[in-house]
Design a protein around this motif. Sequence first.
Motif, PDB file in Angstrom:
ATOM      1  N   VAL A 336       0.511  -2.210  17.048  1.00  0.00           N
ATOM      2  CA  VAL A 336       0.098  -1.735  18.485  1.00  0.00           C
ATOM      3  C   VAL A 336       1.457  -2.873  19.375  1.00  0.00           C
ATOM      4  N   TYR A 337       1.713  -1.875  20.146  1.00  0.00           N
ATOM      5  CA  TYR A 337       2.567  -2.654  21.013  1.00  0.00           C
ATOM      6  C   TYR A 337       2.911  -2.631  22.820  1.00  0.00           C
ATOM      7  N   ILE A 338       2.401  -3.296  23.070  1.00  0.00           N
ATOM      8  CA  ILE A 338       1.921  -3.596  24.458  1.00  0.00           C
ATOM      9  C   ILE A 338       2.812  -4.172  25.913  1.00  0.00           C
ATOM     10  N   GLY A 339       3.765  -3.337  26.414  1.00  0.00           N
ATOM     11  CA  GLY A 339       5.123  -3.289  27.240  1.00  0.00           C
ATOM     12  C   GLY A 339       4.646  -4.086  28.738  1.00  0.00           C
ATOM     13  N   ASN A 340       5.755  -4.625  29.128  1.00  0.00           N
ATOM     14  CA  ASN A 340       5.816  -5.718  30.006  1.00  0.00           C
ATOM     15  C   ASN A 340       4.624  -6.505  29.812  1.00  0.00           C
ATOM     16  N   ALA A 341       4.954  -6.825  28.549  1.00  0.00           N
ATOM     17  CA  ALA A 341       4.087  -8.364  28.648  1.00  0.00           C
ATOM     18  C   ALA A 341       5.565  -9.856  28.688  1.00  0.00           C
ATOM     19  N   GLY A 342       5.975  -9.913  29.235  1.00  0.00           N
ATOM     20  CA  GLY A 342       6.818 -10.771  29.653  1.00  0.00           C
ATOM     21  C   GLY A 342       6.312 -11.995  30.373  1.00  0.00           C
ATOM     22  N   ALA A 343       5.272 -11.670  31.049  1.00  0.00           N
ATOM     23  CA  ALA A 343       4.752 -12.842  32.453  1.00  0.00           C
ATOM     24  C   ALA A 343       3.325 -13.124  31.617  1.00  0.00           C
ATOM     25  N   TYR A 344       2.889 -14.263  31.768  1.00  0.00           N
ATOM     26  CA  TYR A 344       1.370 -14.930  31.837  1.00  0.00           C
ATOM     27  C   TYR A 344       0.854 -14.436  30.328  1.00  0.00           C
ATOM     28  N   THR A 345       1.821 -14.247  29.754  1.00  0.00           N
ATOM     29  CA  THR A 345       0.884 -14.028  27.826  1.00  0.00           C
ATOM     30  C   THR A 345       0.727 -14.914  27.132  1.00  0.00           C
ATOM     31  N   SER A 346       2.180 -15.675  26.731  1.00  0.00           N
ATOM     32  CA  SER A 346       2.424 -16.787  25.829  1.00  0.00           C
ATOM     33  C   SER A 346       1.504 -17.708  26.805  1.00  0.00           C
ATOM     34  N   VAL A 347       1.808 -18.193  27.813  1.00  0.00           N
ATOM     35  CA  VAL A 347       1.843 -19.307  28.577  1.00  0.00           C
ATOM     36  C   VAL A 347       0.089 -19.360  28.385  1.00  0.00           C
ATOM     37  N   TYR A 348      -0.516 -18.979  28.877  1.00  0.00           N
ATOM     38  CA  TYR A 348      -2.093 -18.984  29.164  1.00  0.00           C
ATOM     39  C   TYR A 348      -2.988 -18.374  27.815  1.00  0.00           C
ATOM     40  N   ALA A 349      -2.106 -18.370  26.743  1.00  0.00           N
ATOM     41  CA  ALA A 349      -3.038 -18.494  25.720  1.00  0.00           C
ATOM     42  C   ALA A 349      -3.210 -20.252  24.667  1.00  0.00           C
ATOM     43  N   SER A 350      -4.232 -19.492  24.217  1.00  0.00           N
ATOM     44  CA  SER A 350      -4.805 -20.999  23.521  1.00  0.00           C
ATOM     45  C   SER A 350      -5.034 -20.296  22.228  1.00  0.00           C
ATOM     46  N   SER A 351      -6.408 -20.994  21.459  1.00  0.00           N
ATOM     47  CA  SER A 351      -5.855 -20.001  20.101  1.00  0.00           C
ATOM     48  C   SER A 351      -7.936 -20.216  19.375  1.00  0.00           C
ATOM     49  N   PHE A 352      -8.198 -20.074  20.745  1.00  0.00           N
ATOM     50  CA  PHE A 352     -10.417 -19.406  20.251  1.00  0.00           C
ATOM     51  C   PHE A 352     -10.522 -18.912  19.330  1.00  0.00           C
ATOM     52  N   ASN A 353     -11.328 -19.767  18.607  1.00  0.00           N
ATOM     53  CA  ASN A 353     -11.845 -18.657  17.027  1.00  0.00           C
ATOM     54  C   ASN A 353     -10.548 -19.379  16.331  1.00  0.00           C
ATOM     55  N   GLY A 354      -9.546 -19.696  16.511  1.00  0.00           N
ATOM     56  CA  GLY A 354      -9.448 -19.984  15.173  1.00  0.00           C
ATOM     57  C   GLY A 354      -7.671 -18.863  15.227  1.00  0.00           C
ATOM     58  N   PHE A 355      -7.493 -18.130  16.355  1.00  0.00           N
ATOM     59  CA  PHE A 355      -6.105 -17.102  16.205  1.00  0.00           C
ATOM     60  C   PHE A 355      -5.373 -17.891  17.369  1.00  0.00           C
ATOM     61  N   PRO A 356      -3.951 -17.624  16.924  1.00  0.00           N
ATOM     62  CA  PRO A 356      -3.064 -18.242  17.243  1.00  0.00           C
ATOM     63  C   PRO A 356      -2.388 -17.681  18.611  1.00  0.00           C
ATOM     64  N   PRO A 357      -1.235 -18.224  19.483  1.00  0.00           N
ATOM     65  CA  PRO A 357      -1.433 -17.846  20.431  1.00  0.00           C
ATOM     66  C   PRO A 357       0.099 -16.651  19.720  1.00  0.00           C
ATOM     67  N   PRO A 358       0.488 -15.731  19.866  1.00  0.00           N
ATOM     68  CA  PRO A 358       1.941 -15.402  20.034  1.00  0.00           C
ATOM     69  C   PRO A 358       2.859 -16.103  19.890  1.00  0.00           C
ATOM     70  N   SER A 359       3.543 -15.715  18.010  1.00  0.00           N
ATOM     71  CA  SER A 359       4.840 -16.611  18.108  1.00  0.00           C
ATOM     72  C   SER A 359       5.437 -16.126  19.764  1.00  0.00           C
ATOM     73  N   VAL A 360       7.468 -16.190  19.528  1.00  0.00           N
ATOM     74  CA  VAL A 360       8.077 -15.978  20.863  1.00  0.00           C
ATOM     75  C   VAL A 360       9.732 -15.871  19.480  1.00  0.00           C
ATOM     76  N   ARG A 361      10.145 -14.494  20.434  1.00  0.00           N
ATOM     77  CA  ARG A 361      11.163 -13.833  19.918  1.00  0.00           C
ATOM     78  C   ARG A 361      12.549 -13.444  20.586  1.00  0.00           C
ATOM     79  N   CYS A 362      13.166 -13.830  21.092  1.00  0.00           N
ATOM     80  CA  CYS A 362      14.589 -13.551  21.937  1.00  0.00           C
ATOM     81  C   CYS A 362      14.941 -12.603  21.495  1.00  0.00           C
ATOM     82  N   THR A 363      15.455 -11.303  22.192  1.00  0.00           N
ATOM     83  CA  THR A 363      16.461 -10.709  21.705  1.00  0.00           C
ATOM     84  C   THR A 363      17.490 -10.381  22.230  1.00  0.00           C
ATOM     85  N   ARG A 364      18.387  -8.719  22.899  1.00  0.00           N
ATOM     86  CA  ARG A 364      19.148  -8.111  23.955  1.00  0.00           C
ATOM     87  C   ARG A 364      19.131  -6.996  23.389  1.00  0.00           C
ATOM     88  N   GLY A 365      19.085  -6.113  24.149  1.00  0.00           N
ATOM     89  CA  GLY A 365      18.935  -4.407  23.715  1.00  0.00           C
ATOM     90  C   GLY A 365      18.199  -4.112  23.369  1.00  0.00           C
TER      91      GLY A 365
END
Length: 366
Positions: A336-365
Amino acid sequence: MAPAERVNTPELLIDLDKVAAGYRAVTAGLPGMTVHYAMKCNPHPEVLAELHGLGCRFEVASAPELDLLTTVGVDPAGVLYSNPVKPVAHIARAHAGGLWRFAFDSEEELDKLAAAAPGAAVFVRLAAHQIRSGVPSEGKFGVDVATATALLLGARDRGLRPFGVAFHVGSQMLLPQAWRAPLRAVAQVMDKLAAEQVMLEMVDVGGGFPARYAGPVPPLPDYAAAISTGLAGLPYDVPVVIEPGRAVVAAAGTLRASVIGTALRHGRRWVHLDVGAFNGLMESLETGNELRFPVTDSRRAGARERCHLTGPTCDSQDTILFDVELSAGLRAGDEVYIGNAGAYTSVYASSFNGFPPPSVRCTRGS
């Protein structure tokens, strides 16, 4: 590899070309206002480097944020420290590094600044008129006109430089007129200070400029018109700064998640993802699931069904969106792809219940 063995999600993909486009859209839509990007909403080093290369300035809320900016070549002298209440050690570190403009909204903060950043320029935080924004964030900081005036005069008495006034109307503000009442208050402060021979050098009208999620938002020129109307009522011209965040980077991000399971409950399909409110989409929880991220999926099937999209933890609050239209027949291993997710996503994330935050990968185009 079997679908159940995929382990490379959740992943936040950031298109740096879209970051650049977001910045250019803000500068074009809000002309004459110096942009200080609110790095708290996405401080990834490649995002910061992209914006720095375009001439963007920045605002920080801590000394470690300033440290991160310096690693990509940002001069602290061009940075605003907009957090009204700061640890003394952070003030001293930032000041020693060359940052010279600090926000405040209390007598105690003035005492801290006078001791840890002698001679610094200071700008007072005004309370903004309460108009509900898409992501409410006001109420914690800010003072009234009389208090703001007294505090800036108190700054002068402490050897600090009374420099400006700031306010913030909230985040994801969909009403351009929200800036008008705070700017009337700014005019009152400026009038009162002028009577004491104090002339301000900056008005910071904050952030709050929206990103488009599922529905349309007012165009940036509407915000520019409302702000310009307010600025016209000031007793004298003064440089204006803005602190946009999500308007710059939200559209650049796509959160890629895997379906970990589905269930039919009370006549509705629940789709469980490996990302949820606690490990990447906290704003779903903050807004009562009203922030409608655009969502697609890897099946792209013609047959559709409405689903509740939820996270991986055992907490019932961990739900992203209700009644989302997705491909019928989604199963574990689909994406599933969740769009417009570039703000306040990875920075707010915790590892609650042991589930990790998203990794981050920068691309172009992408």
